[in-house]
Design a protein around this motif. Sequence first.
Motif, short mmCIF file in Angstrom:
data_model
loop_
_atom_site.label_atom_id
_atom_site.label_comp_id
_atom_site.label_asym_id
_atom_site.label_seq_id
_atom_site.Cartn_x
_atom_site.Cartn_y
_atom_site.Cartn_z
N UNK A 193 4.21 1.42 -14.99
CA UNK A 193 3.31 0.34 -15.40
C UNK A 193 1.87 0.69 -15.04
N UNK A 194 1.67 1.15 -13.84
CA UNK A 194 0.35 1.57 -13.40
C UNK A 194 -0.22 2.61 -14.33
N UNK A 195 0.58 3.60 -14.57
CA UNK A 195 0.20 4.72 -15.42
C UNK A 195 -0.37 4.21 -16.75
N UNK A 196 0.29 3.22 -17.30
CA UNK A 196 -0.09 2.73 -18.62
C UNK A 196 -1.00 1.51 -18.56
N UNK A 197 -1.49 1.22 -17.36
CA UNK A 197 -2.39 0.09 -17.18
C UNK A 197 -1.78 -1.27 -17.52
N UNK B 202 3.32 -11.15 -9.20
CA UNK B 202 2.97 -9.84 -9.76
C UNK B 202 3.05 -8.80 -8.65
N UNK B 203 3.75 -7.71 -8.93
CA UNK B 203 4.00 -6.70 -7.90
C UNK B 203 3.12 -5.48 -8.11
N UNK B 204 2.42 -5.09 -7.06
CA UNK B 204 1.56 -3.91 -7.14
C UNK B 204 1.98 -2.90 -6.09
N UNK C 228 0.82 -1.21 0.00
CA UNK C 228 0.00 0.00 0.00
C UNK C 228 0.85 1.26 0.00
N UNK C 229 0.17 2.34 -0.13
CA UNK C 229 0.83 3.62 -0.28
C UNK C 229 1.75 3.95 0.88
N UNK D 282 -4.99 7.53 -6.58
CA UNK D 282 -5.57 7.21 -7.89
C UNK D 282 -5.19 5.79 -8.30
N UNK D 283 -3.92 5.49 -8.08
CA UNK D 283 -3.41 4.14 -8.35
C UNK D 283 -4.26 3.09 -7.68
N UNK D 284 -4.63 3.39 -6.45
CA UNK D 284 -5.25 2.39 -5.62
C UNK D 284 -6.46 1.76 -6.29
N UNK D 285 -7.28 2.59 -6.91
CA UNK D 285 -8.47 2.08 -7.58
C UNK D 285 -8.09 1.19 -8.75
N UNK D 286 -7.22 1.70 -9.58
CA UNK D 286 -6.73 0.94 -10.72
C UNK D 286 -6.22 -0.41 -10.28
N UNK D 287 -5.36 -0.37 -9.27
CA UNK D 287 -4.72 -1.59 -8.80
C UNK D 287 -5.75 -2.54 -8.24
#
Lengths: 345, 345
Positions: B92-96, A100-102, A69-70, A108-113
């Motif tokens: 990577x996040x940025x570009x999905x 896979x690393x998140x 997390x952030x 903003x990232x958080x939602x995408x991730x």
Amino acid sequence: MSNLTLEDIAEQAGVSRSTVSRVVNDLPNVSEDVRRRVLDVIQQTGYHPNAAARTLASQRSWTLGLVLPQSVSLFFTDPYFPHLTKGIAQACNEHNYTLALFLVSNKEDEKKIFSRVNRKGLLDGVLVQSGHHGDQQMIGQLVDANMPQVVLGRPQRYDNVTFVDVDNVSGAYNATAHLVRLGYRRIATITGPGLSTVGLDRQAGFTKAMNERGIKIDEMLETEGDFTEAGGYYAMQRLLPARPEAVFVASDLMTIGAIRAVREAGLSVPNDIAFVGFDDIPLAAASDPPLTTIRQPVIQFGVRAVELLIDLIENGIHPPRHVIMDTQLIIRDSCGAIRKDLISG
Amino acid sequence: MSNLTLEDIAEQAGVSRSTVSRVVNDLPNVSEDVRRRVLDVIQQTGYHPNAAARTLASQRSWTLGLVLPQSVSLFFTDPYFPHLTKGIAQACNEHNYTLALFLVSNKEDEKKIFSRVNRKGLLDGVLVQSGHHGDQQMIGQLVDANMPQVVLGRPQRYDNVTFVDVDNVSGAYNATAHLVRLGYRRIATITGPGLSTVGLDRQAGFTKAMNERGIKIDEMLETEGDFTEAGGYYAMQRLLPARPEAVFVASDLMTIGAIRAVREAGLSVPNDIAFVGFDDIPLAAASDPPLTTIRQPVIQFGVRAVELLIDLIENGIHPPRHVIMDTQLIIRDSCGAIRKDLISG
DNA sequence: TATTATTCTGGGAGCGCTCTCACGGTTCAT
DNA sequence: ATGAACCGTGAGAGCGCTCCCAGAATAATA
């Protein structure tokens, strides 16, 4: 080159697709003769099964996610997380899983991730680092989504979730008890952020040791850090006017910062102020002076988490398990033990 | 819960599977009316497309691999790699894209990992860290397999491969030139391992600066380190008898070790020996004394690598590109610049 | 030898998506 | 009015694998 399919191999080996599949997956009920023939063709052609097709058909991706997390943007500052990541990666390799690393770097990232992590057909299970209480949302959502999950560190609410944690309370207790044993009485502590269970647990261990030894805790001797070097430095500056004899610091990195502050004030470690840290990062032994600290079994920690997760994936969701790992007191110079020994010896 | 398929959504929205697919992928040729209706159903049901099915059908996984070879077990010791990883993860996040991490920890792993990396249907492209020359094999194999690839750092043979590198030669040149400018003449260097291009390049920059300034390099003043703190410590012990006035060290972590050796010998930094490091890791500014060093644009480096890789994936393989990024001299206390200023001022 | 159990092999039906193509309905130029 | 061009939509054919099931071949039993 390798746009070969099972069918191609089957044709070349003069057998059916099903048989090749059996050979590739090392299943029984294939004659030695046929197996060898198929294996030969595979060898010669350099065939690799297509991961996506396999995942789609078997509903297993053989991929685990690691979510940091952030609040762990510390990632690249404190060696703890890289070290942990290494343990996890190693265990994944061992078990033939892909990792896979998140890394969540902003809101903003958080939602995408989350939507990526939660997507079917990508991950078989997830390791989530428990950080501040703001991060706990992800854990809950994953529970709701029925995604196999192991939490790294004790989460805020943990009744229905499997986690691995280190015994932070007893670690901090032992660190503090060690300082008391060496004869210090004005013992201060630099804690972790009040929002993290790690920080809270280590503070609880400190408090417990002091109470049990009947030493009153001066509130001037407790201050909060943020697990960074700079955080330790500033915390120590706040502590200095209260003249502690010894300090238990909730992380090695903060200890290094704290020692810097002590030096700048013209004092020396451990002669004027003694220190015990936490983590036993690689730099701890090479620090000046070498740090007395509480060693965490970081690699083992990662390995254990992966094992639990794989068990969850392969054997289904049973009652959540809580694994607590032991720590170890590593005595070096920063606590002044050696000096004390000389005096008493 | 979410074992919904496109077909389910199609049914609920009263349209065909194809139309739902168009909506999900934000393709044109869908009436506003229908699009809204489908979107509503998706919202309500919490539908997520299945990643494996999409990958299989489209031949794109939207996943990038990051391979760190064995020689980078430093991973958890030197903050450089975590930092780099962070930059890459962010991009990577940025570009999905999803990031898959492959940490090679032993020779056995390497085979497993390569076959996983090379497997169709898992990765769209790979970032490979160039390390010792023993690691170059992977790069060649990936070229052979026609896998889109960007190398981090300059590989040994690079004519047919895209890479991103930092201008190590000019960085080292500037570091050394700075020491010369401050009036030092007996300048030593602690190099990186002789097998790494990074180490070699930084040494070359050192040599070039010394030669251009007409300063002879005493061979007693050149010694090899391994990019670890301990390596820097031992290297410095070897250097001390030759009495250097200043040292250019090929990494900050080694510099920290070297300074420890200097202190142990009863000397002080920068008064007795001055230092310039390389990398500008977070600890550099907090070190005692704060390190003069060459800053690398680590995050930018990772971002650029990801961008190049995505370009390669999406626009096909064009002639390999070689991106070299600039470094920056950060002046702090370890080089003695401040003291010199006082004297000359 | 007849019958049953066991081992091996191939065919078929998906897994859940993308993507090409064809078709009805508009809109435009002729 | 007539044909061409275009838009919105649905049907169908895969993508490359797994896994169940039904035969064929073989071995074991009566």
